[in-house]
Motif scaffolding. Sequence first.
Motif, short mmCIF file in Angstrom:
data_model
loop_
_atom_site.label_atom_id
_atom_site.label_comp_id
_atom_site.label_asym_id
_atom_site.label_seq_id
_atom_site.Cartn_x
_atom_site.Cartn_y
_atom_site.Cartn_z
N HIS A 99 0.81 -1.21 0.00
CA HIS A 99 0.00 0.00 0.00
C HIS A 99 0.85 1.27 0.00
N LEU A 100 1.58 1.39 -1.11
CA LEU A 100 2.36 2.59 -1.40
C LEU A 100 1.79 3.16 -2.70
N LEU A 101 0.97 4.20 -2.57
CA LEU A 101 0.15 4.66 -3.69
C LEU A 101 0.29 6.16 -3.85
N ASN A 102 0.57 6.57 -5.08
CA ASN A 102 0.80 7.98 -5.39
C ASN A 102 0.00 8.34 -6.63
N GLY A 103 -0.73 9.46 -6.59
CA GLY A 103 -1.56 9.87 -7.72
C GLY A 103 -2.93 9.23 -7.65
N THR A 104 -3.44 8.84 -8.82
CA THR A 104 -4.72 8.15 -8.91
C THR A 104 -4.56 6.96 -9.84
N PHE A 105 -5.57 6.11 -9.91
CA PHE A 105 -5.50 4.97 -10.81
C PHE A 105 -5.41 5.44 -12.25
N GLU A 106 -6.12 6.52 -12.58
CA GLU A 106 -6.09 7.03 -13.95
C GLU A 106 -4.80 7.76 -14.28
N ALA A 107 -4.15 8.30 -13.28
CA ALA A 107 -2.89 9.03 -13.48
C ALA A 107 -1.94 8.67 -12.35
N GLN A 108 -1.42 7.44 -12.42
CA GLN A 108 -0.53 6.97 -11.36
C GLN A 108 0.82 7.67 -11.41
N ASN A 109 1.38 7.91 -10.23
CA ASN A 109 2.77 8.33 -10.09
C ASN A 109 3.53 7.21 -9.40
N ALA A 164 -8.43 3.89 -1.07
CA ALA A 164 -7.21 4.53 -0.57
C ALA A 164 -7.13 5.90 -1.22
N PRO A 165 -6.36 6.84 -0.66
CA PRO A 165 -6.28 8.17 -1.26
C PRO A 165 -5.94 8.11 -2.75
N GLY A 166 -6.86 8.60 -3.59
CA GLY A 166 -6.67 8.60 -5.04
C GLY A 166 -7.08 7.33 -5.73
N PHE A 167 -7.41 6.28 -4.98
CA PHE A 167 -7.73 4.98 -5.55
C PHE A 167 -9.01 4.44 -4.93
N LYS A 168 -9.71 3.61 -5.69
CA LYS A 168 -10.95 3.02 -5.24
C LYS A 168 -10.80 1.51 -5.06
N ALA A 169 -11.62 0.98 -4.17
CA ALA A 169 -11.65 -0.47 -3.99
C ALA A 169 -11.94 -1.14 -5.33
N GLY A 170 -11.23 -2.22 -5.61
CA GLY A 170 -11.41 -2.94 -6.86
C GLY A 170 -10.44 -2.54 -7.95
N GLN A 171 -9.81 -1.37 -7.83
CA GLN A 171 -8.80 -0.98 -8.81
C GLN A 171 -7.50 -1.74 -8.54
N ASN A 172 -6.76 -2.00 -9.62
CA ASN A 172 -5.56 -2.84 -9.55
C ASN A 172 -4.34 -2.00 -9.95
N PRO A 173 -3.71 -1.34 -8.98
CA PRO A 173 -2.59 -0.45 -9.30
C PRO A 173 -1.29 -1.21 -9.54
N GLY A 174 -0.30 -0.49 -10.07
CA GLY A 174 1.03 -1.04 -10.24
C GLY A 174 1.38 -1.31 -11.69
N SER A 205 -5.57 -2.34 -16.48
CA SER A 205 -4.48 -1.66 -15.79
C SER A 205 -4.35 -0.26 -16.36
N GLN A 206 -3.57 0.55 -15.66
CA GLN A 206 -3.34 1.92 -16.11
C GLN A 206 -2.34 1.98 -17.25
N ILE A 207 -1.57 0.90 -17.47
CA ILE A 207 -0.56 0.90 -18.52
C ILE A 207 -0.81 -0.23 -19.51
N GLN A 208 -0.31 -0.05 -20.73
CA GLN A 208 -0.31 -1.13 -21.70
C GLN A 208 0.96 -1.97 -21.52
N ASN A 209 0.91 -3.18 -22.04
CA ASN A 209 2.07 -4.08 -21.95
C ASN A 209 2.54 -4.24 -20.51
N ARG A 210 1.60 -4.57 -19.66
CA ARG A 210 1.92 -4.80 -18.25
C ARG A 210 2.62 -6.16 -18.12
N ALA A 211 3.78 -6.15 -17.52
CA ALA A 211 4.58 -7.36 -17.44
C ALA A 211 5.03 -7.60 -16.01
#
Length: 317
Positions: A99-109, A164-174, A205-211
């Motif tokens: 749980h180290l989250l920066n930004g939002t799911f749509e605009a992750q930092n 979480a701040p900037g993120f919603k339950a069910g979203q898959n960050p990283g 995911s927020q990015i393409q080609n997630r590996a």
Amino acid sequence: MKIILALSLTLSLADAAPLAGTIGKIGTLENPQLVHRLEITKPGVYENFRVDAQGKGGNIVKITADDVTLRNCEIFNGGGNGVGVFGTRVVIENCRIHHLLNGTFEAQNDAHGITGRWGDVTIRNCDISHISGDCVQFDPDRKSRGSLTIEHCRLWAGPLEADAPGFKAGQNPGENAFDSKTMPAGERCKLVIRHCYMHGWSQPSQIQNRAALNLKEHIDAEIVQCVFDDNEIAIRARGPGGRGNAHVAIKDCAIYNTQVAVRAEDKIEQLKISGMAYGPGVNSRVEFHGGKELPGFENNGEHEAPPLNALVANPKS
């Protein structure tokens, strides 16, 4: 008698093969010390800290000394990196980082689990998840050379159970379980990832080609007896170009429920695959992007994988 002894020895060696993922106690022990930030400026062993960053950014645990062991800690609830490594001969083991989250799911930092400078660094028996960057990324500044070993770790992504701040339950960050960045020339950085379990790096995911593994730039990488499950791409190996130039050897790994097992890009100079095991749900085993003329490509010993729980120490942990 000789035949029986030889068979017994073979079976015992097979049974002794290390499982992927974490083994034993992860995180804090009894009566941990609660802190909100930890700066390590002297050599030594630092253990049993519960580091609650209270939403703050920066490097929550910052290691600037050489000859440091960070052990049995929990590092969480931050908007920055869990651990920043700026020393050498550093060992991080038995830690839970999450749980180290920066930004939002749509605009992750970027907020990475462990990051810092290449050196003589070992990450062992750690569980890292729910980050908005990579579980492990070395070196974002591209100012270092050295080695990194990651062993018996669980590096994973999955839906958040609560807001979480900037993120919603069910979203898959990283973005990735591991991402490499290096100086563009000179001695290659040495990467060894062995006996690790990497899963959940899938879409949406927020990015393409997630590996799970994003292997790029000036590295010599060896991936040994790792297990991959539920990923868009298990191993992305990138050749010459602006983000390329990796040399990659993959040995005795197993892949399940993945769109692309190995994505070879831009005529990678050296990509050697041996003993790869494929389980159910793998749509494509090896794909080539940006050219197929790969003089340094080898692929030997493909076979069917056993059930996932036969290879992973704690598949449901």
